[in-house]
Structure formats: C-alpha cells, structure tokens
Enzyme design. Sequence first.
Site, PDB file in Angstrom:
ATOM      1  N   ASP A  12       0.815  -1.218   0.000  1.00  0.00           N
ATOM      2  CA  ASP A  12       0.000   0.000   0.000  1.00  0.00           C
ATOM      3  C   ASP A  12       0.848   1.268   0.000  1.00  0.00           C
ATOM      4  O   ASP A  12       2.065   1.217   0.209  1.00  0.00           O
ATOM      5  CB  ASP A  12      -0.958  -0.001   1.202  1.00  0.00           C
ATOM      6  CG  ASP A  12      -0.318  -0.525   2.484  1.00  0.00           C
ATOM      7  OD1 ASP A  12       0.925  -0.512   2.572  1.00  0.00           O
ATOM      8  OD2 ASP A  12      -1.057  -0.933   3.390  1.00  0.00           O
ATOM      9  N   ASN A  58      -7.736  -2.688  13.982  1.00  0.00           N
ATOM     10  CA  ASN A  58      -9.122  -2.951  13.563  1.00  0.00           C
ATOM     11  C   ASN A  58      -9.208  -4.194  12.660  1.00  0.00           C
ATOM     12  O   ASN A  58     -10.238  -4.434  12.040  1.00  0.00           O
ATOM     13  CB  ASN A  58      -9.696  -1.736  12.823  1.00  0.00           C
ATOM     14  CG  ASN A  58      -8.884  -1.386  11.577  1.00  0.00           C
ATOM     15  OD1 ASN A  58      -7.888  -2.051  11.271  1.00  0.00           O
ATOM     16  ND2 ASN A  58      -9.306  -0.356  10.860  1.00  0.00           N
ATOM     17  N   HIS A  63      -7.333  -4.694   9.962  1.00  0.00           N
ATOM     18  CA  HIS A  63      -7.013  -4.472   8.544  1.00  0.00           C
ATOM     19  C   HIS A  63      -5.721  -5.187   8.159  1.00  0.00           C
ATOM     20  O   HIS A  63      -4.829  -5.367   8.978  1.00  0.00           O
ATOM     21  CB  HIS A  63      -6.994  -2.979   8.167  1.00  0.00           C
ATOM     22  CG  HIS A  63      -5.802  -2.198   8.616  1.00  0.00           C
ATOM     23  ND1 HIS A  63      -5.833  -0.830   8.787  1.00  0.00           N
ATOM     24  CD2 HIS A  63      -4.525  -2.559   8.910  1.00  0.00           C
ATOM     25  CE1 HIS A  63      -4.647  -0.401   9.159  1.00  0.00           C
ATOM     26  NE2 HIS A  63      -3.845  -1.420   9.243  1.00  0.00           N
ATOM     27  N   GLU A  94      -9.780  -1.928   5.069  1.00  0.00           N
ATOM     28  CA  GLU A  94     -10.430  -1.572   6.321  1.00  0.00           C
ATOM     29  C   GLU A  94     -11.707  -2.407   6.506  1.00  0.00           C
ATOM     30  O   GLU A  94     -12.251  -2.938   5.529  1.00  0.00           O
ATOM     31  CB  GLU A  94     -10.793  -0.083   6.301  1.00  0.00           C
ATOM     32  CG  GLU A  94      -9.597   0.842   6.062  1.00  0.00           C
ATOM     33  CD  GLU A  94      -8.642   0.952   7.259  1.00  0.00           C
ATOM     34  OE1 GLU A  94      -8.471  -0.026   8.013  1.00  0.00           O
ATOM     35  OE2 GLU A  94      -8.041   2.017   7.426  1.00  0.00           O
TER      36      GLU A  94
HETATM   37  C1  F6R Z   1       1.425  -1.437   6.104  1.00  0.00           C
HETATM   38  C2  F6R Z   1       0.155  -2.122   6.210  1.00  0.00           C
HETATM   39  C3  F6R Z   1      -0.644  -2.126   7.466  1.00  0.00           C
HETATM   40  C4  F6R Z   1       0.176  -2.452   8.712  1.00  0.00           C
HETATM   41  C5  F6R Z   1      -0.702  -2.444   9.947  1.00  0.00           C
HETATM   42  C6  F6R Z   1       0.084  -2.714  11.206  1.00  0.00           C
HETATM   43  O1  F6R Z   1       1.971  -1.598   4.814  1.00  0.00           O
HETATM   44  O2  F6R Z   1      -0.270  -2.667   5.252  1.00  0.00           O
HETATM   45  O3  F6R Z   1      -1.689  -3.065   7.329  1.00  0.00           O
HETATM   46  O4  F6R Z   1       0.766  -3.707   8.558  1.00  0.00           O
HETATM   47  O5  F6R Z   1      -1.313  -1.194  10.074  1.00  0.00           O
HETATM   48  O6  F6R Z   1       0.990  -1.676  11.410  1.00  0.00           O
HETATM   49  P1  F6R Z   1       2.053  -1.710  12.585  1.00  0.00           P
HETATM   50  O7  F6R Z   1       3.049  -2.770  12.239  1.00  0.00           O
HETATM   51  O8  F6R Z   1       2.662  -0.332  12.569  1.00  0.00           O
HETATM   52  O9  F6R Z   1       1.302  -2.007  13.833  1.00  0.00           O
END
Ligand code: F6R
Length: 235
Positions: A67, A136, A138, A143
């Site tokens: 992303d 959440n 994701h 989302e």
């Molecule tokens: C990032 C991504 C997100 C993160 C998720 C967890 O490329 O796709 O889904 O993996 O938000 O983020 P952290 O590791 O910062 O808790």
Amino acid sequence: MKIYKTAGYEELSRKAANIIVAQITLKPASVLGLATGSTPVGIYAELVRRYEQSDLDFSELTTFNLDEYLGLSKDDPQSYYYFMQQHLFSKVNMPAERIHIPSGKADPADLECQNYEQAIKVVGGIDLQLLGIGNNGHIGFNEPDEFFEKTTHCVDLDEKTIQANARFFSSVDEVPRRAITMGIGSIMQAKKILLVASGKSKQEILEKSLYGPITPAVPASALQLHPDVTVVYCE
Ligand code: F6R
C-alpha cells in the site's frame, strides 16, 4: 495454518526473517509482497544484517508493497516508498526496476490500481506475502467493510487507522485520509502468507482474526481460508 509465539520482538523479527531468507534461498527469483509499519522494522533490519554478513542475495527478487498513502510523493519521509528505501532497499542489492510500490501521486489513482494489479499478474503472482495487522483487523489498508475488496483499489482510511498511524506524523491532521492498497483478493492469491503481530494491543484482534467468524468486518479473518499461512507473534 502454522502459528508461532515468540518470546519477544527480537525473536519475532529473527523468525520471520528466517522464513523470508528460506524463500529467497530456495527461489532467488521470488516475488515478495512487502509491508510497512512498525512491526516489520526489525525483520528488515535482520534481512539487512544477513545481507551484510552472509551471502543473502536480493538481485533476482521482485517486490510489491501492499500500500501507499494517496497524496504523498516518493521523497516525503512519511511515504511508504521512503520507508522501504530507508529500512531495506537502500541497504541491499535490490534492483530498483523490480521494486513496485503504488504511486501516491498517481492521477488518475484508479488507473494506477489497475496497472498495479496487472503488474502482479504479469510476474506470475506473489510467492510470499508479508503482512502486519491493524488494531481494527485491517491487512494492507483493507479496512473493515461489508464485503471483501478483491483487487488493488483506493480506500478511505478508517478513523482507527488514522489515529493509530498519527504516531508517525507530527499531528493527526497530517495523516493522509486516503490510500491505495492491494485488495483482499490480491493478498489471498499469494502462494504463501507470513503474518506478524507484536504487542499486547494486537492480541485480541489477532485472536478474532484467526479463530473468529470469517467476515469483512474483520478483514484479516479472510486468511483462515488461505492454505499456507504462517503467523509469528509476540505479546
Ligand atoms: C502497512 C500495512 C498495514 C500495517 C498495519 C500494522 O503496509 O499494510 O496493514 O501492517 O497497520 O501496522 P504496525 O506494524 O505499525 O502495527
């Protein structure tokens, strides 16, 4: 599904790096799907260490990141492009032309999404997809929703995600509200998936995702339907 609990973040990073190193060793021309966020930072540091101290070779790899924030350019320190350069790509022998990250400045963004999805198909799909998980549920920026999005698409970020990611910005107002993300379908087509989760705050959503009902309200729950998922987590 293989699930490993590690004693802490360092062991999580080493164990996840081992799985990625095994993939690269067995198939040097692998296609890797990569993630950003705080959880993979230790994994990338470990991969860099192995590159510097052993014969780990990135020269035949192709990568696709999950992303990117819409509105941020490559040289914006908050962009995921910048993150990947900083933590991995600038430190290993990864060929620039085989690094793929959606462009946050693409206009029209929908065309960028279609081209990105196509580029993944052209190389034969992703061999190993690294994933973190949001509070959440994701994965990528998929989302909670009423249906699973199949392909790479533009998304409005969830308020929870905006709040969670504000820690990387000087204020919550600076967090972009939109992003491009690979879809749940794009992720599910990866041959193997490696999901990492670190910290007490992730335990509840991890449990819900792995053992709860499969529902787009918990996007990571789709992973229960994937035939080759490895989860590495620590509390
Ligand atoms: C990032 C991504 C997100 C993160 C998720 C967890 O490329 O796709 O889904 O993996 O938000 O983020 P952290 O590791 O910062 O808790």
